[in-house]
Design a protein around this motif. Structure first.
Motif, mmCIF file in Angstrom:
data_model
loop_
_atom_site.group_PDB
_atom_site.id
_atom_site.type_symbol
_atom_site.label_atom_id
_atom_site.label_comp_id
_atom_site.label_asym_id
_atom_site.label_seq_id
_atom_site.Cartn_x
_atom_site.Cartn_y
_atom_site.Cartn_z
ATOM 1 N N VAL A 81 6.506 -3.659 14.503
ATOM 2 C CA VAL A 81 7.298 -2.620 15.164
ATOM 3 C C VAL A 81 7.393 -2.848 16.676
ATOM 4 N N GLU A 82 6.346 -3.362 17.281
ATOM 5 C CA GLU A 82 6.330 -3.517 18.734
ATOM 6 C C GLU A 82 7.156 -4.710 19.241
ATOM 7 N N LEU A 83 7.638 -5.579 18.336
ATOM 8 C CA LEU A 83 8.275 -6.828 18.761
ATOM 9 C C LEU A 83 9.432 -6.638 19.748
ATOM 10 N N PRO A 84 10.355 -5.673 19.547
ATOM 11 C CA PRO A 84 11.419 -5.511 20.550
ATOM 12 C C PRO A 84 10.882 -5.198 21.938
ATOM 13 N N LEU A 85 9.738 -4.528 22.005
ATOM 14 C CA LEU A 85 9.145 -4.203 23.298
ATOM 15 C C LEU A 85 8.483 -5.428 23.917
ATOM 16 N N VAL A 86 7.979 -6.325 23.068
ATOM 17 C CA VAL A 86 7.432 -7.591 23.580
ATOM 18 C C VAL A 86 8.534 -8.365 24.283
ATOM 19 N N ALA B 246 1.343 -3.984 27.337
ATOM 20 C CA ALA B 246 0.718 -3.954 26.022
ATOM 21 C C ALA B 246 0.296 -2.552 25.595
ATOM 22 N N ALA B 247 -0.342 -1.801 26.474
ATOM 23 C CA ALA B 247 -0.820 -0.471 26.099
ATOM 24 C C ALA B 247 0.341 0.448 25.738
ATOM 25 N N GLU B 248 1.433 0.359 26.495
ATOM 26 C CA GLU B 248 2.608 1.172 26.195
ATOM 27 C C GLU B 248 3.257 0.731 24.889
ATOM 28 N N ARG B 249 3.279 -0.583 24.643
ATOM 29 C CA ARG B 249 3.847 -1.084 23.387
ATOM 30 C C ARG B 249 3.110 -0.491 22.198
ATOM 31 N N ARG B 250 1.783 -0.521 22.246
ATOM 32 C CA ARG B 250 0.984 0.001 21.128
ATOM 33 C C ARG B 250 1.268 1.490 20.930
ATOM 34 N N ALA B 251 1.278 2.255 22.016
ATOM 35 C CA ALA B 251 1.491 3.700 21.901
ATOM 36 C C ALA B 251 2.859 4.012 21.300
ATOM 37 N N ARG B 252 3.874 3.282 21.758
ATOM 38 C CA ARG B 252 5.222 3.538 21.254
ATOM 39 C C ARG B 252 5.380 3.072 19.813
ATOM 40 N N ALA B 253 4.746 1.947 19.458
ATOM 41 C CA ALA B 253 4.820 1.461 18.077
ATOM 42 C C ALA B 253 4.140 2.436 17.121
ATOM 43 N N VAL B 254 2.978 2.948 17.513
ATOM 44 C CA VAL B 254 2.267 3.919 16.673
ATOM 45 C C VAL B 254 3.113 5.182 16.510
#
Length: 244
Positions: free
Chosen positions: A123-128, A134-142
Motif C-alpha cells: 500500500v505504501e509504494l506510491p508514497l515511496v 518513512a514514518a508518514e508512509r507507514r501511518a498513511r498506509a495503515v
C-alpha cells in the motif's frame, strides 16, 4: 436634503466547481505505416467531483483507449483533456508520471501486488515513489488499510489473502495518496460473486464519502452500481438517457 441611497452590488453567482475530468473534442488516432485507425472520434465528457461513473462498451469500441487517456497512460491526438483543471496535453512524460502517481489511484483486474511484501508495504509504494518520509508512509498506509476493512491484515503477504482481500489492498494502495480520481479497470473481473459484492460495497462506501470513481466494466450488473453509465460505441460516448 434627501438621503442618497446607493444600490447594493449585485450578488456574484457561485463559482462552478472545477470538474475532475473534462474532455473536449478528444480524438485518438493510431498509425501503423500508412494505415490509420481512429479509436476516439471527438469525445466530450465531463465528470464532476464526487461522481461515480461506469464506462461500458464492446470490444473495439474505444473503451480501453478512453481509459488509457483518462489515466494519462496515453495522450490524445487532438482535443483537450483537463484533469482537476490541469491541461494534460501540455505536460511532458515526467509530469504525466507525477500526475499518475499523485492524482490518479488505479485499481486493475490483476491486483499487481508484490508477493514478497506485506500488505501495508504494498500500500505504501506510491508514497515511496513520491519520496514521503518513512514514518508518514507507514501511518498513511495503515490508515488506508483500515479504511478498506483490513486493519487486521497489515503484515499478511498477498498469498495469504483471498482474492477479494487482495483487491481491497489494491484499493487501499490506490487511495493512500488521496488522489482526485479513482480509476478502476474491470476490478471485479477476477473475483468470485462474494468478493465482487464486497469490493462493490467498498466502492459504494467510497462514493458516499465523496470520492470520484470511474469504473470500466463489461458487466451490466456492476455498472448499475454507479451513478450514471457512459457507453462507448465506435469511438464516441453516450450517457444512458442521452437520445443520441
Amino acid at each position: 436634503m434627501a438621503e442618497l441611497t446607493l444600490p447594493l452590488p449585485a450578488a456574484r453567482p457561485a463559482a462552478t466547481p472545477e470538474p475532475v475530468i473534462e474532455l473536449t473534442g478528444v480524438r485518438k488516432t493510431y498509425r501503423t505505416g500508412t494505415v490509420e485507425f481512429e479509436a476516439l472520434r471527438g469525445v466530450d465528457l465531463r465528470i464532476d467531483a464526487g461522481e461515480y461513473v461506469a464506462v461500458m462498451g464492446p470490444s473495439g469500441s474505444g473503451k480501453s483507449t478512453l481509459m488509457n487517456v483518462l489515466g494519462c497512460l496515453d495522450v490524445a491526438t487532438q482535443g483537450t483533456y483537463r484533469l482537476a483543471g490541469e491541461d494534460v496535453g501540455e505536460l511532458d512524460e515526467t509530469d504525466l508520471a507525477d500526475i499518475r502517481n499523485r492524482r490518479i489511484g488505479f485499481v486493475f483486474q490483476q491486483f499487481h501486488l508484490l508477493p514478497s511484501l506485506s500488505a501495508w508495504r504494498n500500500v505504501e509504494l506510491p508514497l515511496v515513489y513520491g519520496h514521503v518520509p518513512a514514518a508518514e508512509r507507514r501511518a498513511r498506509a495503515v490508515a488506508a488499510m483500515e479504511r478498506v476493512g483490513l486493519g487486521d491484515r497489515l503484515d499478511n503477504r498477498p498469498g495469504e489473502l483471498s482474492g477479494g482481500q487482495q483487491q481491497r489492498v489494491a484499493v487501499a494502495r490506490a487511495l493512500v495518496g488521496e488522489p482526485a480520481l479513482l480509476l478502476a479497470d474491470e476490478p471485479t473481473g477476477n473475483l468470485d460473486s462474494v468478493s465482487t459484492r464486497d469490493v462493490l460495497a467498498l466502492f459504494d462506501e467510497l462514493h458516499a464519502q465523496g470520492r470520484t470513481i470511474v469504473l470500466i466494466t463489461h458487466e451490466e450488473d456492476v455498472a448499475r452500481r454507479a451513478q450514471r453509465v457512459v457507453r462507448v460505441f465506435d469511438g464516441l460516448v453516450r450517457t444512458d438517457g442521452d437520445p443520441r
